[in-house]
Design a protein around this motif. Sequence first.
Motif, short mmCIF file in Angstrom:
data_model
loop_
_atom_site.label_atom_id
_atom_site.label_comp_id
_atom_site.label_asym_id
_atom_site.label_seq_id
_atom_site.Cartn_x
_atom_site.Cartn_y
_atom_site.Cartn_z
N LEU A 291 7.37 -9.19 0.04
CA LEU A 291 5.73 -9.33 0.48
C LEU A 291 5.03 -10.12 0.03
CD1 LEU A 291 5.61 -5.28 -0.42
CD2 LEU A 291 6.05 -6.11 1.72
N TYR A 292 5.02 -10.73 -1.21
CA TYR A 292 4.03 -12.02 -1.23
C TYR A 292 4.47 -13.00 -0.61
CZ TYR A 292 1.43 -15.35 -4.28
OH TYR A 292 1.18 -16.19 -4.56
N ILE A 293 5.63 -13.30 -0.20
CA ILE A 293 6.30 -14.50 0.95
C ILE A 293 5.38 -14.70 2.02
CG2 ILE A 293 8.15 -15.69 1.08
CD1 ILE A 293 7.31 -16.89 -1.38
N MET A 294 5.34 -12.91 2.30
CA MET A 294 5.15 -12.43 3.55
C MET A 294 4.30 -13.31 3.95
SD MET A 294 5.69 -9.68 5.94
CE MET A 294 3.86 -8.72 5.05
N MET A 295 2.92 -12.95 2.87
CA MET A 295 1.79 -12.85 3.16
C MET A 295 1.69 -14.62 2.90
SD MET A 295 0.99 -9.55 3.99
CE MET A 295 -0.87 -10.28 3.95
N THR A 296 1.94 -14.61 1.74
CA THR A 296 1.69 -16.25 1.30
C THR A 296 2.10 -17.81 2.65
OG1 THR A 296 2.00 -16.26 -0.67
CG2 THR A 296 2.28 -18.88 0.37
N LEU A 297 3.26 -17.22 3.42
CA LEU A 297 3.60 -18.13 4.60
C LEU A 297 2.80 -17.72 5.99
CD1 LEU A 297 7.03 -17.72 4.26
CD2 LEU A 297 5.85 -20.05 3.53
N THR A 298 1.97 -16.43 5.93
CA THR A 298 1.05 -16.25 7.23
C THR A 298 0.08 -16.35 6.21
OG1 THR A 298 1.27 -13.97 6.32
CG2 THR A 298 2.75 -14.75 8.17
N ASN A 299 -0.54 -16.99 5.44
CA ASN A 299 -1.91 -17.86 4.76
C ASN A 299 -2.36 -15.92 4.76
OD1 ASN A 299 -1.56 -20.07 4.44
ND2 ASN A 299 -2.39 -20.74 6.75
N TRP A 300 -2.03 -14.66 5.00
CA TRP A 300 -2.26 -13.79 4.43
C TRP A 300 -3.69 -13.36 5.57
CZ3 TRP A 300 -2.59 -10.40 -0.26
CH2 TRP A 300 -2.15 -10.80 -1.78
N TYR A 301 -3.21 -13.98 6.92
CA TYR A 301 -3.54 -13.18 7.98
C TYR A 301 -3.31 -12.27 8.60
CZ TYR A 301 -5.13 -17.94 8.41
OH TYR A 301 -6.36 -19.41 7.95
N GLN B 74 -5.68 -13.04 12.38
CA GLN B 74 -7.24 -13.19 11.86
C GLN B 74 -7.39 -13.69 10.68
OE1 GLN B 74 -9.99 -14.03 13.83
NE2 GLN B 74 -8.83 -14.05 15.83
N SER B 75 -8.17 -14.12 9.89
CA SER B 75 -8.57 -13.80 8.39
C SER B 75 -8.98 -12.35 8.07
CB SER B 75 -8.60 -15.26 8.27
OG SER B 75 -8.79 -16.09 7.41
N THR B 76 -8.82 -12.10 7.45
CA THR B 76 -9.93 -10.01 7.42
C THR B 76 -10.16 -10.55 5.30
OG1 THR B 76 -7.27 -9.69 6.07
CG2 THR B 76 -8.56 -9.36 8.38
N MET B 77 -11.08 -9.88 5.25
CA MET B 77 -12.46 -9.62 3.83
C MET B 77 -11.13 -8.57 3.30
SD MET B 77 -14.55 -11.15 3.62
CE MET B 77 -14.74 -10.85 2.20
N PRO B 78 -10.26 -7.63 4.06
CA PRO B 78 -9.35 -7.10 2.96
C PRO B 78 -8.35 -7.52 1.96
CG PRO B 78 -8.92 -5.48 4.33
CD PRO B 78 -10.04 -6.51 5.13
N ALA B 79 -8.03 -8.92 2.66
CA ALA B 79 -7.60 -9.45 1.56
C ALA B 79 -7.89 -10.28 1.02
CB ALA B 79 -6.36 -11.09 2.55
N VAL B 80 -9.31 -10.47 0.71
CA VAL B 80 -10.40 -11.10 -0.34
C VAL B 80 -10.46 -10.17 -1.39
CG1 VAL B 80 -12.10 -12.13 -0.64
CG2 VAL B 80 -11.03 -12.57 1.40
N TRP B 81 -10.74 -9.33 -0.49
CA TRP B 81 -10.83 -7.93 -1.58
C TRP B 81 -9.61 -8.04 -2.78
CZ3 TRP B 81 -15.65 -7.24 -3.82
CH2 TRP B 81 -16.84 -7.70 -2.71
#
Length: 454
Positions: free
Chosen positions: A398-408, A418-425
Amino acid sequence: MGACLALCSLASCASCLCGSAPCLLCGCCPSSNNSTITRLVFSFFLLMGTFVSVIMILPGMETQLRKIPGFCKGGTSIPGIENHVDCNVIVGYKSVYRMCFAMTCFFFLFCAIMIRVRSSKDPRAAIQNGFWFFKFLILVGITVGAFFIPDGTFHDVWFYFGLVGSFIFIIIQLILLIDFAHSWNKAWVENAENGNKCWFAGLLSFTVLHYALAIAAVVLFYIYYTKPDDCTEHKVFISLNLIFCVIVSIVSILPKIQAAQPHSGLLQASIISLYTMYVTWSAMTNNPNRKCNPSLLSLVSNVSTTQPPGGSPPGQVQWWDAQGIVGLIIFLFCTLYASIRSSSNTQVNKLMQTEEGGGSGGEGVVGEDGIRRAVDNEEEGVTYSYSFFHFHLCLASLYIMMTLTNWYKPETNTQVMQSTMPAVWVKMSSSWLGLGLYLWTLIAPLIFPDRDFS
């Protein structure tokens, strides 16, 4: 004659692929423990899936596939043959989501199967340590099936699974870094105490280097990721994490902490501080406010960040950014370390569900056929939790999935993410929880003096 030799070679490989011992790597590491080789092979499966995902997400891959006659819908066609493959699914972020979904399901399956395996005498241990060819077929089968999942809400739902899983994996990464730092400090201090004082100089040099990089990162964050009249969240994030890093650094060298934890020191605190700054940077790069989140290209070339360079539409995916590359490097290090670690830290072993390490592997065992095989070091009891190890790889997928897609966050009706604030928090809260865990490893011996925290 050559065909006969080839068949014999294949038969030998088949015995390794289907056997109960992981002899796939015995030629490379014949003196390794059975448990270590098994973890390395499973980690190789994860890295292989990561490599495939990287290839699928490369810019221009869809264009190249459309050039294959008779393959992609809307691509080059062959008279009389209808193109059936939707290349929008097998490349780009959709392919990464499906590939990582397959790896997550694969490791979760083994996580469920291996619950409460106590020793290699358990019949399920043979499945854990062998049958690699069939495991590979299962992974391929799940992957193929994942590409037939309809779009619908799959990407939106799996995005939130990725957020939660990545949050937990970042914590595990920090635990592994704490363990690595403790092992590093302990080994070098023991070498220095044995007479060679150069090891002390090495510890001091790396500690100063880590703190220097962390301080430089803080300065750059304030310069490029904050504005006098904007970016309040970033100012709070940077300031809080700077204060927390100062606190854990001071606590790590307090006399009472040193008395309870003789191997605690500034080296561990410096590594944790540097990693915290990386997570802070990674979180800020997911802020949808482009004024507070300049791209690395804009910082280098002084391009305005209010409008995307080149007139590209807002939200256009930037596949390769600096924080993603650094994240992959840290991921690779932690995955390899989790596969070969042999820790003597009781607290970390309890958190990671592993037994106290007994050093490197023993001497390889030579079988009747003359082949050197790995040592089965788990007849009396497993050295790590099979189930937790697969759960760790499940989270890593799951971490690889989020990293390769820049957490968008993907938009199901477009090619845009799209970038999202949930990823930031998620990232920021994981950094705070990680700092809290490290602080706990320091003060726990003082709060519970009757327990063994060595």
